[in-house]
Each structure stands twice: as C-alpha cells, then as structure tokens.
Write a protein that holds these residues in place. Structure first.
Motif, PDB file in Angstrom:
ATOM      1  N   THR A 126     -32.661 108.723 -44.432  1.00  0.00           N
ATOM      2  CA  THR A 126     -31.881 109.956 -44.510  1.00  0.00           C
ATOM      3  C   THR A 126     -30.782 109.936 -43.444  1.00  0.00           C
ATOM      4  O   THR A 126     -30.792 109.101 -42.535  1.00  0.00           O
ATOM      5  CB  THR A 126     -32.767 111.180 -44.282  1.00  0.00           C
ATOM      6  OG1 THR A 126     -33.305 111.119 -42.954  1.00  0.00           O
ATOM      7  CG2 THR A 126     -33.897 111.226 -45.300  1.00  0.00           C
ATOM      8  N   TYR A 157     -37.849 110.291 -48.923  1.00  0.00           N
ATOM      9  CA  TYR A 157     -36.544 110.079 -49.572  1.00  0.00           C
ATOM     10  C   TYR A 157     -36.567 108.935 -50.578  1.00  0.00           C
ATOM     11  O   TYR A 157     -35.816 108.941 -51.554  1.00  0.00           O
ATOM     12  CB  TYR A 157     -35.516 109.819 -48.474  1.00  0.00           C
ATOM     13  CG  TYR A 157     -34.055 109.841 -48.873  1.00  0.00           C
ATOM     14  CD1 TYR A 157     -33.553 110.759 -49.792  1.00  0.00           C
ATOM     15  CD2 TYR A 157     -33.165 108.950 -48.276  1.00  0.00           C
ATOM     16  CE1 TYR A 157     -32.203 110.778 -50.122  1.00  0.00           C
ATOM     17  CE2 TYR A 157     -31.815 108.971 -48.586  1.00  0.00           C
ATOM     18  CZ  TYR A 157     -31.338 109.883 -49.515  1.00  0.00           C
ATOM     19  OH  TYR A 157     -29.994 109.897 -49.825  1.00  0.00           O
ATOM     20  N   ASN A 159     -38.531 108.411 -52.844  1.00  0.00           N
ATOM     21  CA  ASN A 159     -38.892 108.909 -54.169  1.00  0.00           C
ATOM     22  C   ASN A 159     -37.697 109.402 -54.965  1.00  0.00           C
ATOM     23  O   ASN A 159     -37.820 109.649 -56.169  1.00  0.00           O
ATOM     24  CB  ASN A 159     -39.917 110.035 -54.038  1.00  0.00           C
ATOM     25  CG  ASN A 159     -41.280 109.520 -53.647  1.00  0.00           C
ATOM     26  OD1 ASN A 159     -42.043 109.075 -54.487  1.00  0.00           O
ATOM     27  ND2 ASN A 159     -41.580 109.576 -52.355  1.00  0.00           N
ATOM     28  N   GLU A 160     -36.545 109.529 -54.334  1.00  0.00           N
ATOM     29  CA  GLU A 160     -35.346 110.015 -55.015  1.00  0.00           C
ATOM     30  C   GLU A 160     -34.521 108.879 -55.625  1.00  0.00           C
ATOM     31  O   GLU A 160     -33.441 109.130 -56.174  1.00  0.00           O
ATOM     32  CB  GLU A 160     -34.505 110.845 -54.043  1.00  0.00           C
ATOM     33  CG  GLU A 160     -35.250 112.082 -53.530  1.00  0.00           C
ATOM     34  CD  GLU A 160     -34.442 112.906 -52.546  1.00  0.00           C
ATOM     35  OE1 GLU A 160     -33.220 113.063 -52.766  1.00  0.00           O
ATOM     36  OE2 GLU A 160     -35.020 113.391 -51.550  1.00  0.00           O
ATOM     37  N   SER A 180     -44.452 112.880 -47.336  1.00  0.00           N
ATOM     38  CA  SER A 180     -43.122 113.459 -47.140  1.00  0.00           C
ATOM     39  C   SER A 180     -43.087 114.363 -45.918  1.00  0.00           C
ATOM     40  O   SER A 180     -44.116 114.890 -45.477  1.00  0.00           O
ATOM     41  CB  SER A 180     -42.678 114.238 -48.386  1.00  0.00           C
ATOM     42  OG  SER A 180     -43.486 115.384 -48.588  1.00  0.00           O
ATOM     43  N   ARG A 190     -36.235 118.448 -53.448  1.00  0.00           N
ATOM     44  CA  ARG A 190     -35.587 117.179 -53.797  1.00  0.00           C
ATOM     45  C   ARG A 190     -36.623 116.081 -53.948  1.00  0.00           C
ATOM     46  O   ARG A 190     -36.593 115.301 -54.914  1.00  0.00           O
ATOM     47  CB  ARG A 190     -34.552 116.793 -52.734  1.00  0.00           C
ATOM     48  CG  ARG A 190     -33.238 117.542 -52.811  1.00  0.00           C
ATOM     49  CD  ARG A 190     -32.161 116.838 -51.999  1.00  0.00           C
ATOM     50  NE  ARG A 190     -32.487 116.757 -50.585  1.00  0.00           N
ATOM     51  CZ  ARG A 190     -32.154 117.674 -49.672  1.00  0.00           C
ATOM     52  NH1 ARG A 190     -31.508 118.769 -50.049  1.00  0.00           N
ATOM     53  NH2 ARG A 190     -32.477 117.522 -48.400  1.00  0.00           N
ATOM     54  N   VAL A 191     -37.533 115.996 -52.991  1.00  0.00           N
ATOM     55  CA  VAL A 191     -38.571 114.966 -53.063  1.00  0.00           C
ATOM     56  C   VAL A 191     -39.510 115.253 -54.230  1.00  0.00           C
ATOM     57  O   VAL A 191     -39.893 114.341 -54.975  1.00  0.00           O
ATOM     58  CB  VAL A 191     -39.353 114.882 -51.744  1.00  0.00           C
ATOM     59  CG1 VAL A 191     -40.452 113.815 -51.826  1.00  0.00           C
ATOM     60  CG2 VAL A 191     -38.414 114.558 -50.590  1.00  0.00           C
ATOM     61  N   GLY A 194     -37.845 114.358 -57.471  1.00  0.00           N
ATOM     62  CA  GLY A 194     -37.786 112.905 -57.560  1.00  0.00           C
ATOM     63  C   GLY A 194     -39.138 112.318 -57.927  1.00  0.00           C
ATOM     64  O   GLY A 194     -39.238 111.437 -58.785  1.00  0.00           O
TER      65      GLY A 194
END
Length: 294
Positions: A126, A157, A159-160, A180, A190-191, A194
């Motif tokens: 990130t 992140y 996972n996105e 996470s 977001r996660v 994803g």
C-alpha cells in the motif's frame, strides 16, 4: 467438513512478554475449544509485540518496527508451540521482518501440528507501507499442502489483485487465507470486495481476519475497522450472496472469533457442476479481446 476460526483481533496494549504470551495462548485455546482446526489472525497482528517497548519507542513508527525484531524468533517459537500443543493449523497474522538484504517485508507464517510449514510475504504494498514504512514487496506465491486441503495466503491488499489469487488457484489452492489490517470502513470493504471477487473468479473459498479497535499508543496500529468472514462462490448449494459466514458486528470492543464450517468438496463441486464455470472460462476472456471497431 473442516472447522475454521477467523479472528476479529482487537489491538490491546500488552506491555510484557508474559502478558502477550498468555493473551495469544488463551485466545487460540478459545477457538480450539469450539472445535477449530485452522485459526487465522490478521495482518500485522505481530506488531502487538511493540507494546513491550518503552513508550517513546513504541510510539515511533520506524523505531517500533526495528524494536520488535529481537522478539521475532521468540514469537515464532510461541506460535509453533501453540499449533503443536493444540494440534491445529495456525496463521498468526503477519509482521514486518528485517531480511538479510536490509529490507523489511510483511511476512505471514503458517504453523501446523508438525511445526512450521513456511511463510508468505505480501506482494503488493500500500502507499502507507511504501511511502512511510519503507517495506519491500515479496516475490513468490506459495501453496501449503495440509491435511485440511491446499491453502494459500494473500495479505490484505494482495486480495485486490486478480492474478495473485489466480496464481494460487492454478497451483491447486482451494482456500485462501486473507489476514487484513484496515483503518477505515472503505479500506475494509476494498479488501472484502476483492476477497469475494477472488472466490467468485476462481471458485474457491476465502477466509478473512481483520484488526479492530483503537490503539493510540501505536502509529502503525492506531485505528482498525473490519469484520471476519468466509466467502465462497455464489452458486448451486452455496449462499446466494457468497457469504458463508460473517461476524455479527463491525469492529467489536474485544477480540472475537468467527467459527464456521467449510466443505471443500462442495466448493470443488461447483467447478464441475455449477451454474457457471468462471474458473474454467478464465482463459477465454483473453481470446475474446480484439481491436476496437470503428
């Protein structure tokens, strides 16, 4: 059928090693007492070790990361001992680890009844990790062959990004562990979105464990928002919304386990007998792309 435990892990200040060891052991034993065979804690759960540093050190971002490095071997021994003693698989979250090349990497280990099975580094950093922590990316995707099935780990992140989960699926992973750490609801969603998309695309299961709570004493773990959940493909015999289980509230006031059941044979079944074949049809999308027509 296997029993999974994903922790909504509340960030608490634990100022001695003994207090931390009791905390982690007791927490894991709570899940095991409920029949859990695999336990998942969140990204940067290992940073709770920084509570043992002097106040000035733990309140400094870079000093806190450097300060916990001498505790890493002892932490690994503790995690391995818990997994052995309880006869379970334990992914105790991740922590920044200083490698021989002088770079810090965000690393997650997997332990089983037989000991340490290996580790997975976070691959996509990130902005906060890159621009403020100076944490470097890992370079490999690993699949762990266990008595419960083949597992992969994608940290937060990661996972996105569809190709990472696809890489694990192509190596045979049936379940992805998604530890996470997100400070805002937007980051958590977001996660979550994803992770759900990765379950849908690859017709696999994804288990998410988040950090929760406020930790004013730590610049790394200051605010935390999230909900533990198990995601599966939306298909015959599966929940219509793809959520097999989720914790009852967003960001509780204490650590809580989501205990849930997963039948990996049923997840595999939809790949052969589902309404759709997203996993099989994946390569076809590349054959369909052509030049734009004017």
């Amino acid at each position: 059928m296997i029993t999974l435990a994903a922790c909504q892990y509340h960030i608490d200040l634990l100022e001695t090693w003994d207090a931390y060891a009791r905390h982690l052991t007791t927490l894991c034993e709570e899940a095991v007492a409920q029949g859990a065979q695999l336990l998942l804690l969140p990204e940067y759960a290992g940073l709770v070790l920084s509570g043992q540093l002097p106040a000035a050190e733990r309140s400094d971002l870079h000093a806190s990361i450097a300060g916990i490095q001498p505790l890493v071997p002892r932490w690994l021994e503790l995690c391995e001992q818990i997994a052995r003693d309880c006869g379970v698989y334990l992914q105790p979250g991740s922590m920044p680890v200083l490698d021989e090349d002088g770079q810090y990497r965000n690393r997650a280990w997997l332990f089983g009844p037989q000991g340490c099975l290996g580790s997975q580094d976070k691959l996509m950093m990130t902005r906060f990790e890159l621009e403020q922590w100076n944490i470097a990316a890992g370079s490999e995707l690993n699949v762990f062959d266990t008595d419960l099935g083949k597992l992969g780990i994608l940290i937060c992140y990661d996972n996105e990004f569809p190709m990472l989960a696809r890489g694990l699926a192509e190596q045979g992973a049936d379940l992805i562990l998604a530890p996470s750490c997100t400070d805002t609801a937007a980051g958590f969603y977001r996660v979550r979105i994803g992770a759900q998309a990765r379950a849908l695309e690859n017709q696999i299961a994804v288990l998410q464990s988040p950090t929760v709570g406020m930790a004013a004493w730590s610049p790394a773990l200051d605010e935390n928002t999230g909900r533990a959940a198990l995601y599966v493909p939306s298909d015959y015999g599966m929940p219509a919304n793809g959520i097999a289980a989720e914790s009852p509230e967003l960001s509780p006031a204490r650590s809580q386990w989501l205990i849930c059941q997963l039948d990996l044979d049923e997840v595999r079944r939809v790949r052969d007998n589902g309404q759709v074949f997203t996993r099989r049809d994946w390569p076809k999308q590349f054959g369909c792309v052509g030049p734009a027509k004017h």
